[in-house]
Design a protein around this motif. Structure first.
Motif, PDB file in Angstrom:
ATOM      1  N   ARG A  57       0.428  -1.146  -0.185  1.00  0.00           N
ATOM      2  CA  ARG A  57       0.103   0.455  -0.264  1.00  0.00           C
ATOM      3  C   ARG A  57       1.241   1.111  -0.034  1.00  0.00           C
ATOM      4  NH1 ARG A  57      -5.445  -0.691   4.046  1.00  0.00           N
ATOM      5  NH2 ARG A  57      -6.168  -1.956   2.474  1.00  0.00           N
ATOM      6  N   ALA A  58       2.079   0.993   0.683  1.00  0.00           N
ATOM      7  CA  ALA A  58       2.343   2.144   0.734  1.00  0.00           C
ATOM      8  C   ALA A  58       3.388   2.754  -0.703  1.00  0.00           C
ATOM      9  CB  ALA A  58       4.127   2.033   1.662  1.00  0.00           C
ATOM     10  N   ILE A  59       3.828   1.575  -1.083  1.00  0.00           N
ATOM     11  CA  ILE A  59       4.615   1.561  -3.116  1.00  0.00           C
ATOM     12  C   ILE A  59       3.249   2.013  -3.638  1.00  0.00           C
ATOM     13  CG2 ILE A  59       5.451   0.379  -4.309  1.00  0.00           C
ATOM     14  CD1 ILE A  59       6.552  -1.164  -2.822  1.00  0.00           C
ATOM     15  N   ALA A  60       2.260   1.972  -3.550  1.00  0.00           N
ATOM     16  CA  ALA A  60       1.235   2.026  -4.097  1.00  0.00           C
ATOM     17  C   ALA A  60       1.162   4.014  -4.026  1.00  0.00           C
ATOM     18  CB  ALA A  60      -0.235   1.771  -4.455  1.00  0.00           C
ATOM     19  N   ASP A  61       1.215   4.298  -3.038  1.00  0.00           N
ATOM     20  CA  ASP A  61       0.681   5.833  -2.337  1.00  0.00           C
ATOM     21  C   ASP A  61       1.969   6.915  -2.836  1.00  0.00           C
ATOM     22  OD1 ASP A  61      -1.556   5.893  -1.852  1.00  0.00           O
ATOM     23  OD2 ASP A  61      -1.144   5.866   0.523  1.00  0.00           O
ATOM     24  N   TYR A  62       3.323   6.066  -2.422  1.00  0.00           N
ATOM     25  CA  TYR A  62       4.980   6.662  -2.985  1.00  0.00           C
ATOM     26  C   TYR A  62       4.518   6.910  -4.823  1.00  0.00           C
ATOM     27  CZ  TYR A  62       6.357   5.526   1.256  1.00  0.00           C
ATOM     28  OH  TYR A  62       6.831   5.257   2.501  1.00  0.00           O
ATOM     29  N   SER A  63       3.799   5.455  -5.211  1.00  0.00           N
ATOM     30  CA  SER A  63       3.974   5.825  -7.000  1.00  0.00           C
ATOM     31  C   SER A  63       2.613   7.349  -7.096  1.00  0.00           C
ATOM     32  CB  SER A  63       3.651   4.286  -7.769  1.00  0.00           C
ATOM     33  OG  SER A  63       4.782   3.545  -6.777  1.00  0.00           O
ATOM     34  N   ARG A  64       1.279   7.283  -6.637  1.00  0.00           N
ATOM     35  CA  ARG A  64       0.733   8.225  -6.708  1.00  0.00           C
ATOM     36  C   ARG A  64       1.543   9.353  -6.759  1.00  0.00           C
ATOM     37  NH1 ARG A  64      -2.331   4.380  -4.386  1.00  0.00           N
ATOM     38  NH2 ARG A  64      -4.037   3.623  -5.232  1.00  0.00           N
ATOM     39  N   ALA A  65       2.068   9.457  -6.123  1.00  0.00           N
ATOM     40  CA  ALA A  65       3.019  10.957  -5.335  1.00  0.00           C
ATOM     41  C   ALA A  65       3.900  11.266  -6.375  1.00  0.00           C
ATOM     42  CB  ALA A  65       3.530  10.556  -4.125  1.00  0.00           C
ATOM     43  N   ILE A  66       4.792  10.273  -6.997  1.00  0.00           N
ATOM     44  CA  ILE A  66       5.762  10.557  -8.146  1.00  0.00           C
ATOM     45  C   ILE A  66       5.163  10.936  -9.847  1.00  0.00           C
ATOM     46  CG2 ILE A  66       7.177   9.156  -9.868  1.00  0.00           C
ATOM     47  CD1 ILE A  66       8.525   7.254  -6.826  1.00  0.00           C
ATOM     48  N   LYS A  67       3.365  10.215  -9.351  1.00  0.00           N
ATOM     49  CA  LYS A  67       2.523  10.301 -11.126  1.00  0.00           C
ATOM     50  C   LYS A  67       2.861  11.974 -10.760  1.00  0.00           C
ATOM     51  CE  LYS A  67      -0.001   8.883 -13.848  1.00  0.00           C
ATOM     52  NZ  LYS A  67      -1.609   7.515 -14.091  1.00  0.00           N
ATOM     53  N   LEU A  68       1.938  12.181  -9.827  1.00  0.00           N
ATOM     54  CA  LEU A  68       1.588  13.632  -9.797  1.00  0.00           C
ATOM     55  C   LEU A  68       2.670  15.441  -9.828  1.00  0.00           C
ATOM     56  CD1 LEU A  68      -1.212  13.029  -6.912  1.00  0.00           C
ATOM     57  CD2 LEU A  68      -1.960  14.428  -9.298  1.00  0.00           C
ATOM     58  N   ASP A  69       3.838  13.910  -9.469  1.00  0.00           N
ATOM     59  CA  ASP A  69       5.156  15.183  -9.034  1.00  0.00           C
ATOM     60  C   ASP A  69       6.253  14.401  -9.383  1.00  0.00           C
ATOM     61  OD1 ASP A  69       7.319  16.724  -8.691  1.00  0.00           O
ATOM     62  OD2 ASP A  69       6.708  17.584  -6.950  1.00  0.00           O
ATOM     63  N   PRO A  70       7.263  14.343 -11.075  1.00  0.00           N
ATOM     64  CA  PRO A  70       7.435  13.623 -10.923  1.00  0.00           C
ATOM     65  C   PRO A  70       9.209  14.225 -11.048  1.00  0.00           C
ATOM     66  CG  PRO A  70       5.547  13.714 -12.996  1.00  0.00           C
ATOM     67  CD  PRO A  70       6.088  14.805 -12.232  1.00  0.00           C
ATOM     68  N   GLU A  71       9.234  15.087  -9.445  1.00  0.00           N
ATOM     69  CA  GLU A  71      10.139  15.229  -9.591  1.00  0.00           C
ATOM     70  C   GLU A  71      10.243  15.651  -7.783  1.00  0.00           C
ATOM     71  OE1 GLU A  71      12.648  17.070 -11.477  1.00  0.00           O
ATOM     72  OE2 GLU A  71      11.727  15.868 -12.665  1.00  0.00           O
ATOM     73  N   TYR A  72       9.355  14.717  -7.351  1.00  0.00           N
ATOM     74  CA  TYR A  72       9.026  14.619  -6.113  1.00  0.00           C
ATOM     75  C   TYR A  72      10.234  13.127  -5.367  1.00  0.00           C
ATOM     76  CZ  TYR A  72       6.470  14.672  -1.523  1.00  0.00           C
ATOM     77  OH  TYR A  72       6.152  14.892  -0.334  1.00  0.00           O
TER      78      TYR A  72
END
Length: 540
Positions: free
Chosen positions: A94-109
């Motif tokens: 679940r953590a990885i899924a949320d991190y991946s969404r954050a990265i998709k929204l902000d690729p420079e995160y």
């Protein structure tokens, strides 16, 4: 924004900086009620979620992050922080899924790549871990912490050179980065470069003197070098500090399934060791090892991992110097300490291990080793298994060695192997095979007995046999031992040769008793100088 809400936002920021989480929660709750704009409400939920997360209330944190995401579906920080809360709960997918969404929204995160890498590391997916840390480094090349974490991932993959390079980069960016020094020390230890490992552990200890795990690992390095006093000192210090797991090397708790220690029997076995004649250095070396083991067991009882204890040993020295006797006592001590289940000793040599044809040796060797499970196997003249040490090749002996090494690995917690023989031949034997060299790094040297010690051994044999010595007998025995040593040269077998002399004297003794027609009960047990002089050393 009105003045009241502005003041609340300022207070929330101040309380957050001071880590006053209950006050942050109180202020954030007020802001949630007062703010009318969804994005600002979402921020208030995210802040309250951060406070709950910091308090360890992860379910509440996740609920608040989810509310923030519902209000603002493109809120990358909320996805990122919810992922962090899931990770704290051990829900890494679940953590990885949320991190991946954050990265998709902000690729420079960069932070999202960094902690997604952490989650992959916790799952043991080190290739993905390294890929994420590498992206984080590309976005922020001055972050020493990410280099350290990528180094840790490389270390777990066994790529120690790359791990050392990353730890070195972290240290260059932050010269006071104690964890980076410590972890680089681990990588050096894994490579077998113990001096470099010790140097790095020492730097880590200087920077963070209360970090027990660094003392423990430096102790492991000293132990691998055979510097047992220093190892024991470091283990003792680590135990005193309680092994707070602030460094990345978090040991697992080892469950001790061996029998409970028996202090009374252990003391009795130690007294047997002390009662042996001579062997001063042997006794000191073994007591250092036993103290080392005691500290390890104390650490296990305290809930910490047992460091690797190399209990397999090389007993080197000439014959008749007490090697088998000491091995038997040591087996008893290991049983009494709760390290081995039975503590029995199985004695063998080449003929007990090697078969008559290829394939039979593995079966024969395995049978002997299985009979020693729970105890100690003592392989005398072990160097005869390796003709390679003498420049030849011995397929049968090599098969026995290969079987031995595999068995030691498969049953590492349930058997101790002691190999014994002449010092130089044993050195050649151990050096002839990397597997032997890595498993046998404890050498106990048994020197020749001195003339005085040999006389004491003879006296003990006499007393144990129910006899006593007449006047001038000691002088005659001393002459015989000296003559025997001169005749046998390198083949002189110390206590074994003295026993041969003693037993031959007992054969001469009855002849004198009969010839002199002695009937006095007391005199029947007296050994005289005549009995000793009657022995011909050439016939022993």
């Amino acid at each position: 924004m009105n003045e009241k809400t502005e003041n609340l936002w300022q207070k929330a920021e101040q309380f957050f900086e001071k880590e006053e989480w209950d006050k942050v929660i109180q202020v954030a709750t007020a802001l949630i009620d007062l703010e009318e704009q969804s994005d600002r409400q979402a921020t208030a939920y995210r802040i309250r979620g951060d406070a709950y997360d910091s308090k360890g209330e992860y379910d509440r944190a996740i609920a608040d992050y989810s509310r923030a995401i519902k209000l603002d579906p493109e809120y990358a920080a909320a996805y990122n922080n919810r992922g962090y809360a899931y990770a704290n709960k051990g829900e890494y997918d679940r953590a990885i899924a949320d991190y991946s969404r954050a990265i998709k929204l902000d690729p420079e995160y960069a932070a999202a790549y960094k902690i997604r890498g952490d989650a992959y590391a916790n799952k043991g997916e080190y290739d993905r871990t390294i890929a994420d840390y590498s992206r984080a480094i590309k976005l922020d090349p001055e972050d020493a912490g990410v280099y350290k974490m990528r180094g840790y991932a490389y270390d777990n993959k066994g790529d120690y050179e790359q791990a050392i390079a990353d730890y070195s980069r972290a240290i260059k960016l932050d010269p006071e980065f104690a964890v980076a020094y410590h972890n680089r020390g681990l990588a050096y230890k894994h490579k077998g470069e113990y001096d470099r490992a010790i140097a790095d552990y020492s730097r880590a200890i200087k920077l963070a003197p209360e970090e027990a795990v660094a003392y423990r690992n430096r102790g492991d390095a000293y132990d691998s070098k055979g510097e047992y006093d220093r190892a024991i000192a470091d283990y003792s210090r680590a135990f005193e500090l309680g092994l707070d797991e602030d460094f990345e090397d978090r040991p697992e708790v080892t469950v001790n399934t061996t029998p409970a220690p028996n202090q009374e029997q252990q003391q009795a076995s130690l007294e047997k060791l002390d009662a042996l004649i001579g062997l001063k250095d042997v006794k000191e070396d073994l007591k250092k090892l036993l103290n080392f083991i005691k500290v390890q067991e104390m650490r296990v009882e305290a809930g910490h991992r047992k460091s690797g204890i190399g209990m397999h040993m090389v007993f080197s020295g000439p014959p008749g110097t007490g090697k088998t006797t000491v091995a038997r006592i040591l087996a008893d001590i290991y049983r009494d300490m709760g390290i081995l289940e039975t503590g029995h000793l199985v004695e063998t040599e080449r003929s007990g291990l090697v078969g008559g044809y290829i394939g039979q040796t593995a079966i024969k060797t395995t049978e002997v080793l299985e009979s020693a499970l729970g105890g100690v196997v003592f392989i005398d003249e072990a160097y005869t298994l390796s003709r390679k040490a003498a420049g030849d090749w011995d397929y049968y002996g090599q098969e026995a060695i290969d079987t031995l090494l595999k068995f030691m690995e498969d049953h590492r917690e349930n058997i101790v192997v002691i190999v014994a023989g002449y010092e130089e031949l044993m050195k050649g034997f151990i050096d002839s095979n990397p597997g032997l060299k890595s498993r046998f790094n404890r050498y106990i040297r048994f020197p020749d007995y001195s003339p005085v010690e040999l006389i004491e051994i003879f006296k003990k044999m006499v007393g144990d046999g129910g006899y006593r010595l007449d006047r001038d007998v000691v002088k005659e025995v001393s002459y015989k031992i000296k003559e025997l040593r001169s005749l046998e040269g390198d083949q002189f077998a110390n206590a074994r040769s003295v026993r041969n002399l003693y037993e031959r004297i007992l054969l001469e003794h009855p002849t004198r008793i009969v010839n002199e027609q002695i009937t006095d009960a007391e005199l029947l047990s007296v050994i005289t100088a005549t009995d000793v002089r009657s022995v011909d050393p050439h016939q022993l």
